[in-house]
Motif scaffolding. Structure first.
Motif, mmCIF file in Angstrom:
data_model
loop_
_atom_site.group_PDB
_atom_site.id
_atom_site.type_symbol
_atom_site.label_atom_id
_atom_site.label_comp_id
_atom_site.label_asym_id
_atom_site.label_seq_id
_atom_site.Cartn_x
_atom_site.Cartn_y
_atom_site.Cartn_z
ATOM 1 N N THR A 134 -0.238 -1.321 12.888
ATOM 2 C CA THR A 134 -0.411 -1.564 11.451
ATOM 3 C C THR A 134 -1.073 -0.372 10.769
ATOM 4 O O THR A 134 -1.838 0.375 11.377
ATOM 5 C CB THR A 134 -1.274 -2.814 11.185
ATOM 6 N N GLY A 135 -0.757 -0.227 9.479
ATOM 7 C CA GLY A 135 -1.429 0.751 8.637
ATOM 8 C C GLY A 135 -2.157 0.022 7.532
ATOM 9 O O GLY A 135 -1.633 -0.943 6.953
ATOM 10 N N ASP A 136 -3.399 0.462 7.208
ATOM 11 C CA ASP A 136 -4.176 -0.279 6.205
ATOM 12 C C ASP A 136 -4.528 0.571 4.982
ATOM 13 O O ASP A 136 -4.188 1.744 4.892
ATOM 14 C CB ASP A 136 -5.414 -0.927 6.831
ATOM 15 N N PHE A 137 -5.211 -0.065 4.033
ATOM 16 C CA PHE A 137 -5.543 0.564 2.758
ATOM 17 C C PHE A 137 -6.566 1.689 2.901
ATOM 18 O O PHE A 137 -6.753 2.464 1.964
ATOM 19 C CB PHE A 137 -6.074 -0.490 1.772
ATOM 20 N N ASP A 138 -7.237 1.765 4.046
ATOM 21 C CA ASP A 138 -8.260 2.786 4.258
ATOM 22 C C ASP A 138 -7.733 3.967 5.070
ATOM 23 O O ASP A 138 -8.504 4.831 5.473
ATOM 24 C CB ASP A 138 -9.472 2.161 4.967
ATOM 25 N N GLY A 139 -6.409 3.967 5.347
ATOM 26 C CA GLY A 139 -5.824 5.079 6.090
ATOM 27 C C GLY A 139 -5.871 4.931 7.597
ATOM 28 O O GLY A 139 -5.592 5.888 8.325
ATOM 29 N N ASN A 140 -6.208 3.731 8.085
ATOM 30 C CA ASN A 140 -6.300 3.524 9.534
ATOM 31 C C ASN A 140 -4.968 3.090 10.130
ATOM 32 O O ASN A 140 -4.260 2.250 9.557
ATOM 33 C CB ASN A 140 -7.346 2.444 9.852
ATOM 34 N N LEU A 141 -4.645 3.650 11.293
ATOM 35 C CA LEU A 141 -3.553 3.178 12.133
ATOM 36 C C LEU A 141 -4.174 2.410 13.290
ATOM 37 O O LEU A 141 -5.039 2.940 13.998
ATOM 38 C CB LEU A 141 -2.730 4.360 12.662
ATOM 39 N N SER A 142 -3.765 1.163 13.491
ATOM 40 C CA SER A 142 -4.305 0.327 14.567
ATOM 41 C C SER A 142 -3.166 -0.342 15.312
ATOM 42 O O SER A 142 -2.152 -0.698 14.712
ATOM 43 C CB SER A 142 -5.255 -0.745 14.015
ATOM 44 N N LYS A 195 -10.076 -4.295 6.092
ATOM 45 C CA LYS A 195 -9.294 -3.690 5.011
ATOM 46 C C LYS A 195 -7.912 -4.343 4.902
ATOM 47 O O LYS A 195 -7.334 -4.744 5.912
ATOM 48 C CB LYS A 195 -9.117 -2.185 5.261
ATOM 49 N N PRO A 196 -7.372 -4.431 3.683
ATOM 50 C CA PRO A 196 -6.012 -4.969 3.520
ATOM 51 C C PRO A 196 -4.993 -4.216 4.373
ATOM 52 O O PRO A 196 -5.085 -2.986 4.508
ATOM 53 C CB PRO A 196 -5.736 -4.773 2.024
ATOM 54 N N ILE A 197 -4.039 -4.951 4.936
ATOM 55 C CA ILE A 197 -3.026 -4.359 5.801
ATOM 56 C C ILE A 197 -1.738 -4.203 5.007
ATOM 57 O O ILE A 197 -1.222 -5.166 4.440
ATOM 58 C CB ILE A 197 -2.810 -5.222 7.061
ATOM 59 N N LYS A 198 -1.209 -2.982 4.965
ATOM 60 C CA LYS A 198 -0.053 -2.668 4.124
ATOM 61 C C LYS A 198 1.273 -2.797 4.869
ATOM 62 O O LYS A 198 2.286 -3.194 4.284
ATOM 63 C CB LYS A 198 -0.211 -1.238 3.580
#
Length: 359
Positions: A86-94, A67-70
């Motif tokens: 990082t936070g991404d376009f799908d709501g994931n925190l990694s 997913k794109p990383i915001k």
């Protein structure tokens, strides 16, 4: 005394064209390296690791994600690990170890929608207390995470029943000067600014600046709250003096029409919290200095303490692009060294000269 004619200059030292949309870029602490994050044309996410060598940037590593990383931050990591969250376009925190980035060292489905903004505290020796990450999302919630605890946030600030869901565009930590106190500030698409006290789990203050809040940042995280800058969709920014909170009037503030279009970002110079840079939707950068008033506090008619706002002075401005400058990051190690990325699919390394003249 500084020479008033000796203005700082903003010099584009290196420019690198990219083949994707870059949303955020961050220096890797204690290094000549930086990370760019964004979205490939086919919809995948990308992390690129660069190093500056002899006045040029060299690509060390490219990591593709689903997913794109915001957005990203190093704020909750140690100087030894230097893991990026990082936070991404799908709501994931990694959280990623850039030395071995195939699988995140920590990952959670943080939000139902895109993570618009992220910040970290308690790492890099900045701020007391636990290492924590805050995320703000289009789903209207602001959540605080401790990467040492697995699946659930340590704090969740969401709209109360009956309150409209607002898109949270920006989040920032502050007031982390001991291991008990900590605040999160959040800005929303309707102009709301909310200050959450994490120790008491309460809303300490709120203000509406009548236009979408693009970015908020405290001048420093690791001191008792001092100043907060909020930028807006309409070209203005507001500087709030956070030392004195009046029971009805809140915090004193000064506002400035900074750019002809949206003010996307504000970033304070790490070596001097009274100097900050704003980035504009028309590709411009403005460098500012905040001057304190003779007295920061006075009594109102009822003998209650209220704050007094200072003034802001434009030190320098430059236009680098025809597209919005979406991210900006000062080097924590080299004073005046700066990194910015724009929607013209480029990243630039900047040098700001004579900045210590205004210390």
């Amino acid at each position: 005394m500084s020479n008033p004619y000796e203005k700082p200059q903003i010099i584009a030292h290196i420019q690198k064209s990219l083949n994707y949309t870059v949303f955020d870029s961050k220096w890797i602490p204690c290094s000549a390296k930086f990370v760019c994050m964004g979205s490939l044309a086919r919809g995948a996410g990308v992390l690129q690791l660069y190093e500056i060598q002899r006045g040029e940037v060299h690509l060390l590593k490219e990591i593709e994600k689903a997913k794109p990383i915001k957005c990203g931050t190093f704020g909750a990591t140690s100087l030894q690990q230097r893991h990026i969250a990082t936070g991404d376009f799908d709501g994931n925190l990694s959280v990623w170890n850039l030395e071995a980035p195939a699988v995140p060292v920590y990952s959670v489905k943080a939000h139902k929608e895109i993570v618009n903004s992220i910040d970290g505290v308690g790492g890099l020796g900045i701020g007391d207390g636990a290492p924590e990450i805050v995320t703000g999302s289009r789903d209207g919630t602001v959540k605080v995470w401790d990467p040492r605890q697995k699946d659930s946030p340590v704090a969740n600030m969401e709209p109360v029943d009956g309150e409209a869901k607002r898109d949270c565009w920006t989040v920032a930590f502050g007031h982390a000067f001991n291991d008990q106190d900590r605040c999160v500030c959040a800005g929303y698409d309707n102009g709301d600014i909310k200050l959450f006290d994490l120790r008491n789990m309460s809303l300490r203050w709120e203000k509406n600046i009548k236009n979408g809040v693009c970015c908020v940042e405290f001048d420093r995280k690791d001191i008792s709250m001092n100043k907060l800058v909020a930028t807006s969709l309409e070209g203005k920014f507001h500087v709030f003096d956070m030392r004195t909170q009046h029971p009805t009037k809140g915090f004193a503030s000064v506002s400035e029409k900074a750019h002809k279009s949206t003010v996307w970002q504000v970033r304070h110079l790490p070596q001097n919290r009274d100097v900050f840079m704003t980035t504009g939707g028309a590709g411009s950068l403005h460098l500012w200095k905040y001057e304190y008033p003779a007295q920061r506090c006075k009594k109102d008619a009822d003998d209650v303490d209220m704050g007094v706002a200072g003034t802001v002075t434009l030190l320098q401005n430059v236009t680098l692009s025809t597209q919005p400058i979406a991210s900006l990051d000062w080097s924590p190690d080299k004073q005046g060294l700066c990194l910015c990325s724009a929607f013209d699919q480029s990243v630039r390394v900047l040098i700001v000269t004579k900045i210590n003249t205004f210390m």
